[in-house]
Design a protein around this motif. Structure first.
Motif, mmCIF file in Angstrom:
data_model
loop_
_atom_site.group_PDB
_atom_site.id
_atom_site.type_symbol
_atom_site.label_atom_id
_atom_site.label_comp_id
_atom_site.label_asym_id
_atom_site.label_seq_id
_atom_site.Cartn_x
_atom_site.Cartn_y
_atom_site.Cartn_z
ATOM 1 N N ARG A 24 0.850 -1.198 0.000
ATOM 2 C CA ARG A 24 0.000 0.000 0.000
ATOM 3 C C ARG A 24 0.882 1.244 0.000
ATOM 4 N NH1 ARG A 24 -2.539 3.114 4.249
ATOM 5 N NH2 ARG A 24 -1.557 1.770 5.817
ATOM 6 N N GLU A 25 0.517 2.214 -0.820
ATOM 7 C CA GLU A 25 1.269 3.465 -0.848
ATOM 8 C C GLU A 25 0.829 4.347 0.311
ATOM 9 O OE1 GLU A 25 1.963 7.233 -3.843
ATOM 10 O OE2 GLU A 25 1.917 5.195 -4.689
ATOM 11 N N LEU A 26 1.804 4.835 1.067
ATOM 12 C CA LEU A 26 1.519 5.710 2.195
ATOM 13 C C LEU A 26 1.641 7.169 1.775
ATOM 14 C CD1 LEU A 26 3.437 3.976 5.143
ATOM 15 C CD2 LEU A 26 1.037 3.725 4.489
ATOM 16 N N ALA A 27 0.745 7.992 2.287
ATOM 17 C CA ALA A 27 0.832 9.427 2.052
ATOM 18 C C ALA A 27 1.967 10.010 2.885
ATOM 19 C CB ALA A 27 -0.492 10.089 2.425
ATOM 20 N N ALA A 28 2.384 11.198 2.527
ATOM 21 C CA ALA A 28 3.391 11.886 3.331
ATOM 22 C C ALA A 28 2.795 12.187 4.711
ATOM 23 C CB ALA A 28 3.813 13.182 2.646
ATOM 24 N N PRO A 29 3.633 12.216 5.750
ATOM 25 C CA PRO A 29 3.096 12.485 7.089
ATOM 26 C C PRO A 29 2.463 13.868 7.192
ATOM 27 C CG PRO A 29 5.515 12.509 7.094
ATOM 28 C CD PRO A 29 5.090 11.974 5.770
ATOM 29 N N LYS A 30 1.340 13.929 7.872
ATOM 30 C CA LYS A 30 0.660 15.198 8.138
ATOM 31 C C LYS A 30 1.324 15.882 9.335
ATOM 32 C CE LYS A 30 -3.780 13.316 6.555
ATOM 33 N NZ LYS A 30 -5.167 12.956 6.956
#
Length: 342
Positions: A24-30
Motif C-alpha cells: 500500500r502506498e503511504l501518504a506523506a506524514p501530516k
C-alpha cells in the motif's frame, strides 16, 4: 516522499497460513505525524487472540496486526519534529505494526537508547510496559518480597522475572518441565504448571507470596488468589486458558472482572486487579507520560545489561505465518520477532 509499505493483513478468523501479504502506498506524514521505517515488530498473545476474533476490543476484519514496533523516523510532517528524523524509536500501536513502514503520531514515539539493537528493544516494548506497570504501579513490589509469575518463560513472564529480580524480589515461576532450565537461567525458581502448583508454591513460600501475576485466568485464578499472603496482590492480565473456547469472546473477561470485584469487596486483607495497558488513555497526556516514563526506565535497565532480551526466534516480516505458528506452540522462551528489512 512516496513510500510503498509492505503489510501483513489478518483477513478474518483464519489459521496463521491465512495471513495475507499486501502492498500500500503511504501518504506523506501530516503535521504531528512521523513516517517510521519499521526495523522490528513482534508476535504477542494479543495477535494470537485476534486471529481467532477473541481479543477483547480488536477492530473489525480485515486489519494489520502488530501490537508494538521499533523503527527509525525517516520523515516528519511538522518542522517542530525535525529532530526526530534519523532517530530509533519505539511505539505501542495495538494494531498496525506488522508492516515495513507506518505513519504514527509523533507524540506517541519513545526514543530507544543507541546501545539497544532494534530486535532487543522490541522485546521490551509492550512486554516491558506491561511488566513494569504491574510490578511498580499496581503491585508495588519491594525488595525482599516473593512473587509468583505464571508463564515465566513467556514474553511478559520473562520480563516480569527480570524486572522483579532487578528490584531485589524473589521469583517463583511456572512453566512446563521442558522450559524449567530457561526459567532457572532467568534467575527464578521453576514450578511445573502441569503438577500441583499450589503444593509446589506452598513448599517454597509456606506463608504465601506477596504478589501473583496471572495471564491464564479461568478456574486457576482461585488458586492464584489463595496463594497470596495477607496484604498480597493478584494481578490478572489475561484469560489464556479460554483462548480456544467458542462463544462470546468478552464473556471470560467479564466473568474474571466480576470475580476480582467480589474479592476486593470481601474482608480478606488481599487485593485483586485486572491490568489493561490502555487504561487511562482518555487522558492522552497522562497516558503518554506514563508510557514514556516506564518504557524509558525499562530501556535504561536493558542498556545497562540488567535486563536480557529474550528473543525466541527472528523471522522476516513476510514469514509472519510461520512466526505466529511458532509463538502459538508454547515451546519457546521469550518473544518471536519479525524483521521487515529481511
Amino acid at each position: 516522499m512516496s513510500i510503498t509499505a509492505t503489510e501483513i493483513v489478518l483477513p478474518g478468523t483464519v489459521e496463521p497460513e491465512g495471513l495475507l501479504t499486501t502492498h500500500r502506498e503511504l501518504a506523506a506524514p501530516k503535521p504531528g505525524q512521523a513516517l517510521i521505517e519499521v526495523e522490528a515488530t513482534g508476535v504477542s498473545f494479543a495477535e494470537q487472540q485476534m486471529r481467532r476474533g477473541k481479543y477483547y476490543d480488536q477492530p473489525a476484519f480485515p486489519f494489520v496486526p502488530g501490537y508494538d514496533l521499533v523503527g527509525t523516523v525517516v520523515e516528519v510532517g511538522s518542522p517542530a519534529d525535525a529532530g526526530l528524523v534519523g532517530k530509533r524509536v519505539a511505539a505501542l500501536t495495538k494494531v498496525g505494526g506488522w508492516a515495513s513502514h507506518v505513519l504514527l503520531n509523533s507524540a506517541d514515539l519513545i526514543e530507544v537508547p543507541a546501545e539497544l539493537p532494534a530486535d532487543a528493544a522490541e522485546t521490551f516494548v509492550v512486554n516491558g510496559i506491561t511488566a513494569w506497570q504491574m510490578l511498580h504501579r499496581y503491585a508495588k513490589v519491594r525488595a525482599g518480597q516473593t512473587i509468583l509469575v505464571h508463564g515465566a518463560n513467556g514474553g511478559v513472564g520473562s520480563t516480569l522475572v527480570q524486572l522483579a529480580l532487578a528490584a531485589g524480589v524473589k521469583v517463583i515461576g511456572t512453566a512446563s518441565a521442558r522450559n524449567a532450565d530457561q526459567v532457572t537461567a532467568l534467575g527464578a525458581t521453576p514450578v511445573d504448571y502441569r503438577g500441583d502448583v499450589v503444593a509446589q508454591v506452598r513448599a517454597l513460600a509456606p506463608n504465601g507470596v506477596d504478589a501473583v501475576f496471572d495471564h491464564v485466568g479461568g478456574p486457576g485464578i482461585v488458586d492464584s488468589f489463595n496463594l497470596l499472603a495477607p496484604g498480597g496482590t493478584l494481578m490478572a492480565y489475561g484469560t489464556a486458558s479460554t483462548k480456544d473456547d467458542t462463544g462470546n469472546s468478552r464473556l471470560p473477561v467479564l466473568k474474571l472482572f466480576a470475580r476480582l470485584l467480589l474479592w476486593n469487596v470481601l474482608p480478606n486483607k488481599r487485593s485483586a486487579h485486572f491490568y489493561n495497558i490502555w487504561a487511562g488513555q482518555r487522558r492522552a497526556s497522562t497516558f503518554r507520560r506514563k508510557l514514556t516514563t516506564d518504557l524509558t526506565a525499562v530501556f535504561a535497565l536493558a542498556a545497562k545489561g540488567d535486563l536480557r532480551p529474550q528473543i525466541a526466534a527472528r523471522f522476516p516480516l513476510t514469514q509472519a505465518a510461520e512466526a505466529l505458528t511458532l509463538a502459538e506452540s508454547r515451546t519457546v522462551t521469550g518473544k518471536v520477532v519479525l524483521l521487515p528489512a529481511q
